[in-house]
Design an enzyme around this catalytic site. Structure first.
Site, short mmCIF file in Angstrom:
data_model
loop_
_atom_site.label_atom_id
_atom_site.label_comp_id
_atom_site.label_asym_id
_atom_site.label_seq_id
_atom_site.Cartn_x
_atom_site.Cartn_y
_atom_site.Cartn_z
N ASP A 203 -26.68 30.91 18.79
CA ASP A 203 -26.60 29.52 19.25
C ASP A 203 -26.79 28.56 18.10
OD1 ASP A 203 -26.06 29.87 21.88
OD2 ASP A 203 -28.10 29.59 22.61
N LYS B 31 -18.21 28.47 18.65
CA LYS B 31 -16.82 28.58 18.19
C LYS B 31 -16.06 29.71 18.85
CE LYS B 31 -17.82 26.48 13.70
NZ LYS B 31 -17.80 26.64 12.22
#
Length: 410
Positions: A200, A222
């Site tokens: 994270d 992403k």
């Protein structure tokens, strides 16, 4: 004194009689390991420390409240002699020798037939360090070696190759509030053993730089979402890599189950038949205020604290927070993910009875090098966030405890 080094061995004491003479500090330190070994422990001592007495009260040991007497070591497999009476120690040592009972003496290692090593544990491995003989024995040196080895095993800096195939699966690791030193030792070890790490944004980023080159690091922010929502895509990535036989760590900020959506990931893994280990982390709701000098409770000031999410405004129909009730509490209110909503939150609390001059502290980037603290009141916090340009992540503390910490008194 023998010139030969001690022969190291691990004693299996489950159900076997172990006699401990003396109930002082030495016994207090040694008894827990003997209890963990499953020994049938008899303590012989007129007195004992409160901690040792508590072990007897709990039934973990049998306590005979008297001095040592000849015959106490009969049928024993192991003895720890640690009384304050030198004559009793010498007599007991002689009895141990006569009955071939391995005996440790806290007062005279030279007269003992066994020595207690400096021991430590890490995930099923016991590390035991002994000096080669009694000459120049330095307990601090052996303890330091023990600590260095155990610390290396725990944090992954000392990595021993696994010769047996590891079971693939996922470890859900709480990385703590941001400072890489605040991850748990178990979390750090699992991170060092990972094949894949899905991290994270709020996880301790510095730890990623320590990973070996072969470890695949995936930024959760992403992951291509495609037709999936973000959380679904993360769940699928965890499952996909685990099914490839890899050891996967899901590195999250704070604690996985405190606004971390950790249970959603656990449920998805369970449905896919993927084993999952949950490693709790230090929640920013407590640690970040503490790092900024703010106790969430304080004697005579706050007897409770409440942690709420501020990611949706009080007037948002999605909000599950009972803001009117929170306004009536006298303790501390900690708001996470509420920087952009704090103005509306403050207005709502005031409207339902919270005094407008209630102290507020905003701690941005807590526990990291970029940490900063901005103070305000409920009446001014909305404007303060704008003028001071406070950005997420920030923990917001509301209540009288804001003014009792050392920084507030400085």
């Amino acid at each position: 004194m023998a010139e030969n080094p001690a022969y190291p061995v691990g004693l299996r004491l489950t159900g076997r009689r172990v006699v401990v003479l003396g109930g002082g500090q030495v016994a207090q330190r040694r008894l827990p390991a003997l209890i963990a070994a499953g020994a049938d422990i008899v303590l012989v001592s007129p007195e004992a420390t409160p901690s040792v007495e508590a072990m007897a009260d709990a039934g973990e040991i049998t306590w005979e409240r008297r001095p040592y007497a000849d015959g106490d070591l009969a049928n024993a497999w192991y003895a720890l002699i640690a009384t304050t009476d030198p004559e009793a120690n010498t007599a007991a040592s002689a009895e141990a020798e006569a009955h071939r009972v391995w005996c440790v003496r806290s007062d005279d290692a030279d007269q003992a037939t066994a020595w207690t090593p400096a021991t430590g544990h890490s995930e099923g491995v016991t590390v035991a360090v002994l000096t080669t003989d009694a000459r120049g024995r330095d307990p601090r040196h052996t303890a330091a070696i023990r600590d260095a080895v155990v610390a290396g095993l725990r944090d992954g800096t000392l990595v021993a190759p696994h010769h047996r195939t590891r079971t693939p699966g996922v470890a859900l690791v709480g990385g703590g509030p941001g400072d890489p030193d605040l991850i748990t030792v178990r979390g750090r070890r699992l991170l060092a053993e990972a094949d894949v790490v899905i991290a994270d944004r709020l996880g301790p980023r510095d730890l990623l730089a320590e990973l070996p080159p072969h470890v695949e690091v995936i930024d959760a922010a992403k992951i291509p979402y495609g037709r999936y929502m973000a959380q679904e895509a993360i769940n699928n990535a965890l499952i996909e890599h685990a099914k490839q036989g890899k050891s996967v760590v899901r590195l999250k900020g704070g604690d996985p189950f405190v606004y971390g959506r950790g249970m959603e990931e656990v449920q998805a893994l369970a449905e896919a038949g993927i084993p999952c280990t949950v490693v709790p982390g230090i929640s920013s709701s407590i640690s970040v205020p503490g790092a900024a000098g703010i106790p969430v409770t304080h004697r005579g000031v706050a007897h409770e604290f409440t942690v709420v999410s501020g990611h949706v405004a009080p007037d948002d129909e999605r909000s599950l927070v009972d803001w009117p009730s929170l306004a009536k509490l006298t303790g501390t209110l900690v708001v996470l993910m509420g920087v952009d909503k704090i103005g509306k939150i403050a207005e709502t609390l005031i409207a339902h009875g919270k005094p407008a001059d209630t102290p507020v502290a905003l701690v941005q980037e807590g526990t990291t090098a970029a940490q900063r603290r901005v103070d305000a009141t409920l009446a001014t916090v909305g404007e303060t966030v704008r003028t001071e340009d406070v950005k997420p992540p920030a923990v917001i503390v509301i209540g009288a405890v804001v003014t009792v910490g050392p920084e507030a008194l400085a």
